[in-house]
Design a protein around this motif. Structure first.
Motif, mmCIF file in Angstrom:
data_model
loop_
_atom_site.group_PDB
_atom_site.id
_atom_site.type_symbol
_atom_site.label_atom_id
_atom_site.label_comp_id
_atom_site.label_asym_id
_atom_site.label_seq_id
_atom_site.Cartn_x
_atom_site.Cartn_y
_atom_site.Cartn_z
ATOM 1 N N TRP A 1 1.027 -1.206 -0.096
ATOM 2 C CA TRP A 1 0.022 0.124 -0.009
ATOM 3 C C TRP A 1 0.990 1.430 -0.059
ATOM 4 C CZ3 TRP A 1 -4.977 1.572 -0.883
ATOM 5 C CH2 TRP A 1 -5.136 2.590 -0.555
ATOM 6 N N TRP B 1 -3.247 -2.101 -7.808
ATOM 7 C CA TRP B 1 -3.299 -2.626 -6.332
ATOM 8 C C TRP B 1 -4.734 -3.055 -5.721
ATOM 9 C CZ3 TRP B 1 -5.503 -2.395 -1.542
ATOM 10 C CH2 TRP B 1 -4.657 -2.790 -0.589
ATOM 11 N N TRP B 2 -5.494 -2.656 -6.426
ATOM 12 C CA TRP B 2 -7.122 -3.199 -5.905
ATOM 13 C C TRP B 2 -7.380 -4.472 -6.722
ATOM 14 C CZ3 TRP B 2 -9.331 -2.253 -1.678
ATOM 15 C CH2 TRP B 2 -8.911 -1.351 -1.222
ATOM 16 N N TYR C 1 1.968 8.021 -6.055
ATOM 17 C CA TYR C 1 0.954 9.201 -6.414
ATOM 18 C C TYR C 1 1.845 10.523 -5.639
ATOM 19 C CZ TYR C 1 -2.789 6.406 -8.190
ATOM 20 O OH TYR C 1 -3.448 5.374 -8.987
ATOM 21 N N ASP D 1 -0.228 1.065 -9.664
ATOM 22 C CA ASP D 1 -1.001 2.143 -9.483
ATOM 23 C C ASP D 1 -2.210 1.639 -8.706
ATOM 24 O OD1 ASP D 1 -2.659 0.876 -11.196
ATOM 25 O OD2 ASP D 1 -2.582 2.178 -13.124
ATOM 26 N N TRP D 2 -3.135 2.488 -8.447
ATOM 27 C CA TRP D 2 -4.521 2.541 -7.822
ATOM 28 C C TRP D 2 -5.195 1.324 -8.348
ATOM 29 C CZ3 TRP D 2 -7.080 4.508 -3.326
ATOM 30 C CH2 TRP D 2 -8.115 4.086 -3.400
ATOM 31 N N HIS E 1 -14.286 4.853 -7.705
ATOM 32 C CA HIS E 1 -13.703 6.287 -7.031
ATOM 33 C C HIS E 1 -14.643 7.132 -6.461
ATOM 34 C CE1 HIS E 1 -10.684 9.112 -5.764
ATOM 35 N NE2 HIS E 1 -9.741 8.056 -5.843
ATOM 36 N N GLN F 1 2.249 2.007 -3.692
ATOM 37 C CA GLN F 1 1.163 2.329 -4.482
ATOM 38 C C GLN F 1 0.952 3.893 -4.147
ATOM 39 O OE1 GLN F 1 -2.657 3.741 -4.454
ATOM 40 N NE2 GLN F 1 -2.651 2.216 -3.246
ATOM 41 N N GLN F 2 0.862 4.249 -2.750
ATOM 42 C CA GLN F 2 0.603 5.617 -2.416
ATOM 43 C C GLN F 2 1.663 6.578 -2.761
ATOM 44 O OE1 GLN F 2 -2.618 7.051 -0.804
ATOM 45 N NE2 GLN F 2 -3.009 5.435 -2.033
#
Length: 252
Positions: free
Chosen positions: A16, A189-190, A23, A185-186, A213, A19-20
């Protein structure tokens, strides 16, 4: 994706974080300043509300720096809360509450009536300005007199469109290069979480709640400071910023 992390909670935390950071390359810097201000204004043994806590990123850094702190994490996301609860299982300094910050009764679910500090990062942009101002009023009610609230998030100054465009172009170029090198990326990751046998169920519930989102607002730091003063805080101002993000601190 075939990679599974199962109940290796530390591996999920690190995943996590990476990934954060894709950004937010200055993510750790905003956490450092946030905790500096906690220590300066309320001391090294604070009772903290980690608002929209996600995986507990703030709580982890809080306890590493201040071992005598206690933290209550609040979130609605079942997948991120599963990671948070797994990470801090057995640590009596930490409690988690499942609550919707749009629900006017969420404060009643907290284990304490007041907190020395309420901290949040890169989360409240999911809310539009009107419900965010309402939330600030609720937060003011749980911060003790002399306590603090801090929000680190996307805060765009619309008076500088040329600067904003240049920063956005540079950030996106760097992000594209990192993604080409294999950074998640987001969405990726999901997808990893959805394919994992432990997180698949909580992730499915998460998307039922949020969708892909949310579409909130990113008002300026001055807007946040004004809204916090209107909510009952004695002082509020920006204490850190990058070209696109800021940390606003308010003192009750």
């Amino acid at each position: 994706m075939t990679t599974t992390l199962g109940s290796d909670w530390q591996a999920w935390q690190e995943s996590w974080d990476r990934q954060q950071e894709w950004y937010l390359p200055d993510r750790e810097e905003r956490f450092r300043v946030m905790l500096d201000m906690v220590e300066a204004l309320v001391g090294p043994e604070p009772r903290v509300l980690d608002l929209a806590c996600g995986t507990g990123s703030i709580t982890a850094r809080l306890l590493e720096r201040f071992p005598k702190a206690v933290s209550t994490g609040v979130d609605l996301d079942p997948a991120l809360l599963t990671i948070a609860e797994g990470t801090f299982a057995g640590d009596d300094r930490v409690a988690f509450v499942t609550a919707d910050l749009k629900d006017p009764e969420w404060v009643s679910l907290l284990p304490y009536e007041s907190y020395d500090a309420v901290l949040t990062a890169t989360a409240l942009h999911w809310l539009h300005s009107e419900p965010l101002a309402v939330l600030y009023g609720q937060v003011a009610g749980v911060v003790r007199e002399g306590g603090v609230f801090m929000n680190a998030d996307h805060m765009i100054d619309e008076t500088t469109p040329l600067i904003n465009a240049a920063d956005r172009a540079q950030r996106h170029a760097r992000m594209d290069a990192a993604r080409a090198a294999g950074v998640l990326d987001w969405a990726s990751w999901w997808a990893l979480a959805a394919a994992d046998p432990v997180l698949a169920g909580p992730t499915a519930r998460r998307f039922e709640i949020y969708g892909e989102h949310a579409d909130g607002d990113t008002p300026s730091a001055s807007w946040h400071a004004g809204a916090l003063r209107a909510a009952g805080f004695a002082e509020a101002r920006e204490v850190w910023r990058s070209p696109s993000d800021a940390l606003v601190l308010a003192v009750r």
